[in-house]
Scaffold this active site. Sequence first.
Site, mmCIF file in Angstrom:
data_model
loop_
_atom_site.group_PDB
_atom_site.id
_atom_site.type_symbol
_atom_site.label_atom_id
_atom_site.label_comp_id
_atom_site.label_asym_id
_atom_site.label_seq_id
_atom_site.Cartn_x
_atom_site.Cartn_y
_atom_site.Cartn_z
ATOM 1 N N GLY A 178 0.841 -1.187 0.000
ATOM 2 C CA GLY A 178 0.000 0.000 0.000
ATOM 3 C C GLY A 178 0.878 1.239 0.000
ATOM 4 O O GLY A 178 2.098 1.152 0.137
ATOM 5 N N SER A 179 0.266 2.392 -0.125
ATOM 6 C CA SER A 179 1.040 3.627 -0.279
ATOM 7 C C SER A 179 1.916 3.919 0.938
ATOM 8 O O SER A 179 3.042 4.409 0.795
ATOM 9 C CB SER A 179 0.094 4.803 -0.533
ATOM 10 O OG SER A 179 -0.849 4.924 0.526
ATOM 11 N N GLU A 205 3.494 1.953 2.680
ATOM 12 C CA GLU A 205 4.606 1.005 2.761
ATOM 13 C C GLU A 205 5.628 1.209 1.636
ATOM 14 O O GLU A 205 6.684 0.558 1.636
ATOM 15 C CB GLU A 205 4.088 -0.443 2.689
ATOM 16 C CG GLU A 205 3.275 -0.871 3.883
ATOM 17 C CD GLU A 205 1.914 -0.180 3.947
ATOM 18 O OE1 GLU A 205 1.595 0.398 4.996
ATOM 19 O OE2 GLU A 205 1.189 -0.197 2.932
ATOM 20 N N GLU A 211 -4.829 -9.371 2.970
ATOM 21 C CA GLU A 211 -3.969 -9.406 4.148
ATOM 22 C C GLU A 211 -4.188 -10.628 5.035
ATOM 23 O O GLU A 211 -3.240 -11.106 5.674
ATOM 24 C CB GLU A 211 -4.137 -8.128 4.967
ATOM 25 C CG GLU A 211 -3.514 -6.900 4.328
ATOM 26 C CD GLU A 211 -4.461 -6.125 3.407
ATOM 27 O OE1 GLU A 211 -4.080 -5.020 2.973
ATOM 28 O OE2 GLU A 211 -5.576 -6.631 3.127
ATOM 29 N N HIS A 255 -0.793 -3.164 5.198
ATOM 30 C CA HIS A 255 -1.094 -1.801 4.756
ATOM 31 C C HIS A 255 -1.953 -1.074 5.778
ATOM 32 O O HIS A 255 -3.171 -1.256 5.824
ATOM 33 C CB HIS A 255 -1.798 -1.831 3.405
ATOM 34 C CG HIS A 255 -2.161 -0.463 2.892
ATOM 35 N ND1 HIS A 255 -1.336 0.635 3.032
ATOM 36 C CD2 HIS A 255 -3.263 -0.011 2.235
ATOM 37 C CE1 HIS A 255 -1.915 1.695 2.485
ATOM 38 N NE2 HIS A 255 -3.089 1.325 2.006
ATOM 39 N N HIS A 275 -15.295 -27.042 24.144
ATOM 40 C CA HIS A 275 -16.065 -26.325 23.121
ATOM 41 C C HIS A 275 -17.531 -26.211 23.503
ATOM 42 O O HIS A 275 -18.225 -25.303 23.066
ATOM 43 C CB HIS A 275 -15.918 -27.062 21.777
ATOM 44 C CG HIS A 275 -16.458 -26.312 20.601
ATOM 45 N ND1 HIS A 275 -16.630 -26.879 19.353
ATOM 46 C CD2 HIS A 275 -16.883 -25.037 20.457
ATOM 47 C CE1 HIS A 275 -17.107 -25.998 18.507
ATOM 48 N NE2 HIS A 275 -17.281 -24.868 19.147
ATOM 49 N N GLY A 296 -10.216 -21.996 15.601
ATOM 50 C CA GLY A 296 -11.587 -22.187 15.148
ATOM 51 C C GLY A 296 -12.012 -21.176 14.105
ATOM 52 O O GLY A 296 -13.130 -21.236 13.595
#
Length: 542
Positions: free
Chosen positions: A37-38, A40, A59, A82, A289, A408
């Site tokens: 992205g800009s 980075e 991402e 980003h 769970h 999960g």
Amino acid sequence: MSSRRPAKPATVSLTVKDATFSLLRAFGIKRVFGNPGSTELPFLSDWPDDIDYVLGLQEASVVGMADGYAQATRNAGFVNLHSGAGVGNALGNIYTAHRNQTPLVITAGQQARSILPLQAFLYAERASEFPRPYVKYSVEPARPEDVPAAIARAYYVAMQPPCGPTFVSIPIDDWTRPTQPVEARQVSRELGPDPTAMNALAAALAASKRPAFVVGPAVDRAEAVELMVKVAEKAKAAVWVSPFSARCSFPERHPQFAGFLHASPGQLSDALRDHDLVVVIGAPVFTFHVEGHASIFDGTTTIFQITDDADAAAVTPSGASIVATMKPALSMLLELLPETSRAMPAGRVLPPAPAAADPLPVEFLLHQLSQAMPDDAVLVEEAPSHRPAMQKFMPMRGQDSFYTMASGGLGYSLPAAVGMALGRPARRIVCLIGDGSAMYSIQALWTAAQRRLPLTVVVINNSGYGAMRSFSQVMQVRNVPGLELPGIDFVKLAEGMGCHAVRVTKSSELAGALSRGLSHDGTSLIEVMVDSAVPLLYAQKG
């Protein structure tokens, strides 16, 4: 006589970016996973030839790839996201990395410091707080020159057991600023057990009539599976797998292997009822769970735990916990254990091979896949509704053979399999995934196809969320929307991203499709249309 001051040594101008790349090389980091992205771009400009930039198309996939790669290489994965939006997209798999205890150093761009007060476009407010509490360390350095030291600390923290992700937010204009070099340091990572506690455990094992070991993912992470086998054989103990273990920490064809513990308190307690001593190694006590009475904690069973996670030790409701890393603890236990005259426990009995039928039973698929996979293949799985059948018909060999997500949260295993293939290019990686799971991070196929990775994706297509169908029956709820997934063509999706792909609709087609897919030079996908009968999860045994 005039005194002259000694000349100051000439200082070499070093940028934050230069210092960071020097650190990455010193840490043995050969790949950076990202989606650019800009904010980075200054980091990405004039990219060095000796570090591979692995492009992912979203991402969440980027973090999943880095997670799989980190597990394959046992070194931290380095991720570049980003800004705040990219971190938001990635949060599901950051949470999974936290639960997987995978070491990651995650960086994200931030707007220029000069316009931060104006809340500029792509500005991330309180950036370091965004991924908490699922990162072990999170910071936006106060000064540009502090960035390399922050990245170094993030690496050491990520790699310290229990491993996990860390996060550094870096303003766009920091990369070109001057700084001082940061030397990589050696930090030990093993933690020895308390001898008094280990002697108490060895004495309890010596006195026990029917001991059981419950092994969890930390054993495999520590490359201690062979050591675990030696301890189990000397102790003549039955060996169970902890609920939702994300790794294979004991060979599942070993004669002492008893099976997999359910994440239901009642069923887990029933399975362990005949044991007077339960020793949990490298896992929580226990991961449940569903609700229920856990009679295992009523006081009739003696419980010990060996864990490298002090938080897991603090949560344990009963028994004694020993905080240590796996190799020192298991090595000491092996030395302390006396020979025993106990009878060797009987392990589980594998069911007969399933018969072919149409529509294709999932058990038949899993057995055929187990037979067709190369001996050294690696399985990365995300088919929750079929896990009981997989555990019956796909016994794993032990060290470095099996991976899944501990969280999960879906959308992990397909990109993780891509990262695994990057980390272990000499092995065939097999991703076994449900049709619902596959759609969370399907774009990871593009990265695999572009790099011709040795990856075979087997999509179990039952046209819906099978686990949710099962839970709706267990919970006796009716007319639940959103469980059916008709009309998804995985062959076309895969071909559209450059993969070889086939569909199997009859049992007679399966063996040939698996053989071709597993030997394909590059990435292949096999979509298998299976019987949509609902497996009943957490069903009480009759």
